[in-house]
Motif scaffolding. Structure first.
Motif, PDB file in Angstrom:
ATOM      1  N   ASP A 233      -8.177   4.373   2.978  1.00 31.30           N
ATOM      2  CA  ASP A 233      -7.200   4.146   4.012  1.00 31.30           C
ATOM      3  C   ASP A 233      -6.238   4.088   3.393  1.00 31.30           C
ATOM      4  N   ILE A 234      -5.307   5.044   4.125  1.00 30.93           N
ATOM      5  CA  ILE A 234      -3.427   4.641   3.499  1.00 30.93           C
ATOM      6  C   ILE A 234      -3.221   5.191   4.974  1.00 30.93           C
ATOM      7  N   GLN A 235      -1.562   4.180   5.305  1.00 31.81           N
ATOM      8  CA  GLN A 235      -1.229   3.969   6.222  1.00 31.81           C
ATOM      9  C   GLN A 235      -0.027   3.822   5.794  1.00 31.81           C
ATOM     10  N   VAL A 236       1.341   4.603   6.577  1.00 29.99           N
ATOM     11  CA  VAL A 236       2.494   5.211   6.475  1.00 29.99           C
ATOM     12  C   VAL A 236       3.424   4.392   7.820  1.00 29.99           C
ATOM     13  N   LEU A 237       4.256   3.788   7.442  1.00 31.28           N
ATOM     14  CA  LEU A 237       5.323   3.298   8.681  1.00 31.28           C
ATOM     15  C   LEU A 237       6.534   3.231   8.145  1.00 31.28           C
ATOM     16  N   ASN A 238       7.545   3.899   8.941  1.00 31.61           N
ATOM     17  CA  ASN A 238       8.765   3.367   8.247  1.00 31.61           C
ATOM     18  C   ASN A 238       9.151   3.191   6.859  1.00 31.61           C
ATOM     19  N   GLY A 239       8.573   3.878   5.961  1.00 34.75           N
ATOM     20  CA  GLY A 239       8.811   3.878   4.681  1.00 34.75           C
ATOM     21  C   GLY A 239       8.449   3.229   3.678  1.00 34.75           C
ATOM     22  N   HIS A 240       7.334   2.030   4.768  1.00 35.30           N
ATOM     23  CA  HIS A 240       6.220   1.994   4.222  1.00 35.30           C
ATOM     24  C   HIS A 240       4.947   1.987   4.057  1.00 35.30           C
ATOM     25  N   PHE A 241       4.199   2.071   2.962  1.00 31.27           N
ATOM     26  CA  PHE A 241       2.435   2.359   2.832  1.00 31.27           C
ATOM     27  C   PHE A 241       1.753   0.687   2.426  1.00 31.27           C
TER      28      PHE A 241
END
Length: 901
Positions: A233-241
């Motif tokens: 599972d890869i989550q991405v938010l505001n320039g970070h992962f």
């Protein structure tokens, strides 16, 4: 203020003296967002006596967590902590303790207990606000979150709330009985596939049934999530992962394990008996394809099967049990010799041509003491261990009791791809030993390498792993170099028994960002930077490990500096930082001393809080404290406290009362008013300028029955207002009639009964107790919120808020919302003849629309001013763009995608 460590996470609010303060309320709220847990603690103590009394706020936090904020509110004054770098220590003789200055906290090795002692003025209330963060580790196929409830007295209002939010469905949820096995109290849970909320709120009688001393026990929540096969599972938010990798249903890899067991004299009695019990159980769990051996050590070193490892056949297992049963305790502790013997044994076995090249090899080393025989210097022991291991296998270390050199064991494990586990003196050693072995007893993968498109990412945390064990999880985080990139290529390579595994995929970044944002919005509060803070948390942990592994002073200094900067950036209290906070000064008569003349302070403050001020179940302490955009790692800004100016200047433009809207058009020299007949629970967009100035104002409606004889069936009022500011970074202010939450660079909760002014980042708040709240954003946007509170409300009255525009210069000409759309608008007034009457009809010209209006008079500012205005009927039909329904927000933090309807 200082921190101490013990073996378990406990909440202990210890109060000294016979006239100890009474804990009126203890509230603990945790939000677990994709394994990253934010915990907020609120404690209110009351000193009923006229004389000042010492109160001690003490809270045990999990060993792997970091305190991220601490605030006190005493006598109406706010005392905000500040994280600073720790001064370099002067080398001291062993056994000495360093003195700490007043109002200072630091983390030494194994520190878990946060402690603050303050003098509480007579007949006064002290509020302590503490927050900490931790990344839950998956062990044996589940996550576990522990909150220790030990206030050491019965608490009037005790509440615990744990909310789990995850992108994947939550499975195997367990809420265990309190660990003292006498659980009794109001509790419950709700589960909605991806969201689960657990509450526990025993009243005083129920608390007493568990423990009359307030020692309630550990509240444990366990859960796992549904997993798909593949790359994770890869989550991405505001320039970070963040990448979670926990494969399942793989063949078990055979292992070669050497158990090295301390049999020195200090292991006599219970320690040895529990160790033997655990080893008997471990032997049963060995698989036929595993190979093993035992070494015991004290002054002498004894090898069960010299020069070899044997297969885990029933006969060999029985022989091993007899060896374990005959272990006797005597002599000193030759750690260096034991590790060298075990390493040589395992290394020679691995060099044999018949050894499985894909098997996993490890040493499990257990001791209860420090080196007393042979080499005694830790640095040389570590050098010898590295030379003996030669990067061919891992060492897992276990320390039992209070006399162990844990730093030596931790470094030994870290430098040799293992991990260390502590078993304290009063712990159930047998179960803990077995549990530790179970975590590492089933290897599924070895030589794991996780790679991302090199030109797309930077500052990636550890991505090479020696082993992956069943029931665990690999977590990696990093920064995206290009946030506008379409995808991120991910490749995982590993070995499983006799197979090489390669997994590859392209992750659609925009789609993952939208998915992550969606489940973040489902949380109880806005946590739009949880992925960045998770990255910061992992990076600090990694930096501390690298510091321990450093071979040169230069290398160590580099790791210390980088990790200190990261700790400061995210306001983490770590082994490299300290927490400083000013403490109140109390006079001889028990009253609080005024602040120094030249010190920023609070004037006209209320001495204490009304009984219901802290009884607001929606009050939340920071679960996402100080943030800083500067990459340099400089300290976050301290909350500034300024004298409050009680006179305020506002325009007529407002939404107050039922709610009645008034809009002033200075250029047209007209004032227009209208009503909005909303439904309780609706969230109205008042100001929407997110795309331009970054400011959004939303208001939530609460209902009440209408007065008898009126034309309305119900009344509605604003119960909560949220002001979100996204420039230069996200921050917000939440206002209710009882309290104000300021979440900027720092986070703080302020009661509306106090008169106080605070400043944090681009936000500032000035409260005039029980009267109004002035919010300033960036210096050129000012909103004033009027507090309406009733001592004896009529059935149709509710405590509510009025919203007024003070200064709108910082809002853009594209601003929208029920109020915002009129800030830069020009309107005209026209007369239209009406058939059958000599009186013309008045029409307001708004854009290309004609709006019938009538003359009315409105009272604003709690009835202190009267305004003549032109009233638009029918829920402001034709006056506002679109329909009323277009201004409904999905939740309080909804900023919308556009600023036009």
């Amino acid at each position: 203020m200082q921190l101490h460590y013990s073996n378990m996470s406990t909440c202990n609010l210890s109060l000294l003296q016979e006239t100890k303060p009474h804990i009126q309320e203890l509230s603990i709220k945790t939000t677990i967002m994709s394994r990253y847990a934010f915990t907020a603690v609120y404690c209110a103590m009351l000193n009923r006596h006229s004389a000042a009394t010492n109160g001690v706020f003490q809270f045990h936090i999990p060993a792997d967590a970091y305190v991220s904020n601490f605030t006190m509110i005493i006598g109406g004054r706010v005392y905000q902590s500040e994280v600073k770098p720790k001064e370099r220590k002067v080398k001291q003789e062993r056994g000495e303790r360093q003195n700490k200055g007043p109002g200072e906290a630091s983390v030494e090795s194994e520190v878990e207990v946060f402690r603050m002692e303050v003098n509480i003025p007579g007949r006064n209330r002290a509020i302590f606000l503490l927050s900490y963060e931790e990344l839950l580790q998956r062990r044996l196929g589940r996550y576990e979150h522990v909150t220790s409830l030990r206030p050491l007295q019965l608490v009037s209002r005790l509440s615990l709330e744990v909310t789990i939010v995850d992108r994947s469905p939550i499975t195997e949820l367990q809420v265990l009985p309190l660990r003292n096995d006498r659980s009794n109290g109001n509790g419950g849970s709700t589960n909605e596939k991806n969201i689960c909320k657990i509450t526990f709120s025993p009243n005083i009688v129920q608390q007493a049934q568990i423990s009359t001393s307030g020692n309630l026990g550990d509240f444990v929540v366990r859960y796992d999530i549904q997993r798909d096969m593949g790359i994770g599972d890869i989550q991405v938010l505001n320039g970070h992962f963040v990448h979670y990798f926990a494969p399942k249903d793989l063949p078990v890899v055979p292992k070669n394990v050497v158990f090295v067991i301390d049999t020195s004299a200090s292991m006599v009695g219970t320690k040895m008996k529990q160790t033997q019990e655990a080893l008997f159980t471990i032997l049963k769990s060995l698989r036929p394809e595993d190979h093993f051996n035992f070494i015991s050590f004290s002054n002498k070193i004894r090898v069960w099967q010299p020069n070899r490892l044997v297969q885990a056949t029933p006969g060999n297992v029985s022989d091993a049990k007899r060896f374990i049963l005959m272990l006797s305790t005597t002599g000193g502790t030759n750690i260096d010799g034991a590790v060298h013997t075990g390493s040589l044994l395992l290394r020679e076995y691995l060099s044999r041509p018949d050894t499985n090249p894909n098997s996993v090899s490890l040493i499990i080393f257990l001791t209860d003491g420090q080196p007393t025989v042979g080499e005694k210097l830790p640095a040389i022991i570590l050098d010898n261990t590295r030379s003996a291991v030669q990067d061919k296998f891992c060492i897992f270390t276990i320390g039992m009791g209070n006399d162990v050199d844990y730093r030596l064991l931790e470094r030994m494990a870290l430098e040799n791809c293992g991990m260390m586990r502590r078993i304290h003196e009063d712990a159930k050693a047998s179960a803990m030993l077995k549990g530790f072995y179970d975590e590492i007893g089933t290897p599924l993968l070895s030589d794991i390498r996780i790679q991302y498109t090199e030109e797309s990412v930077q500052y990636v945390t550890q991505h090479l792993f020696t082993n992956y064990f069943n029931g665990s999880e690999i977590i990696i985080a990093g920064k995206l170099k290009n946030e506008s990139a379409e995808s991120l290529h991910v490749q995982v390579t590993a070995s499983n028994n006799d197979k090489n595994i390669i997994l590859e995929t392209d992750v659609p970044l925009k789609h993952r960002q939208i998915e992550t944002e969606k489940h973040v919005k489902a949380a109880t509060r806005a946590m739009t930077d949880f992925v960045e803070r998770l990255w910061g948390f992992l990076s600090v942990k990694e930096g501390l490990r690298s510091r321990l592994r450093s071979q040169t002073s230069k290398e160590r200094e580099e790791h210390v500096q980088q990790t200190t900067n990261l700790s400061m950036r995210y306001n983490f209290l770590t082994p490299l930082t300290k927490l400083e906070v000013e403490r109140p000064k109390v006079l001889e008569d028990g009253s609080m001393a005024p602040p120094p003349f030249d010190t920023p302070g609070v004037t006209d403050g209320a001495n204490d809080l009304p009984a219901d001020a802290e009884n607001d179940p929606s009050r939340k302490l920071n679960q996402n404290p100080a943030r800083l955009s500067s990459p340099s790692g400089n300290t976050v800004g301290k909350v500034e406290r300024r004298p409050v100016k009680k006179s305020i200047t506002i325009s007529k433009t407002s939404a107050d009362g039922d709610p009645h809207f008034v809009v002033e058009f200075p250029l047209s020299k007209l004032t227009v008013c209208f009503n909005i007949n909303g439904e309780p629970g609706h969230v109205l967009r008042l100001v929407s300028d997110h795309k331009y100035s970054g400011v959004t104002v939303n208001g939530k409606l609460i209902g009440a029955p209408a007065p008898a004889g009126g034309h309305k069936q119900q009344r509605t009022y604003f119960s909560t207002l949220i002001i979100v500011a996204d420039r230069p970074q996200r921050a917000y202010i939440e206002v209710t009639p009882k309290r104000v939450i300021l979440d900027g660079r720092d986070r703080i909760v302020l009661p509306c009964s106090s008169t106080v002014a605070v400043e944090s980042g681009q936000l500032s708040v000035a409260i005039v107790g029980k009267s109004n709240v002035t919010v300033t954003v960036g210096g050129n946007i000012v909103f004033v919120i009027v507090l309406h509170q009733y001592k004896n409300p009529a059935p149709y009255q509710r405590d509510h808020l009025g919203f007024y525009i003070g200064n709108s210069k910082g809002l853009s000409h594209n601003c929208h919302g029920l109020i915002g759309q009129f800030l830069y608008e020009e309107v005209g007034l026209a007369q239209l003849p009406v058939q059958g009457t000599s009186e013309p009809s008045q029409v307001l010209k708004v854009k290309d629309r004609s709006v019938p209006v009538v003359k009315k008079s409105r009272r604003i500012l709690s009835g202190t001013q009267s305004v003549d205005c032109w009233f638009a009927r029918n829920n402001a039909a034709k006056l506002i763009d679109g329909q009323y329904e277009d201004y409904l927000a999905s939740h309080m933090f909804d900023t919308g995608e556009t600023n036009t309807v």
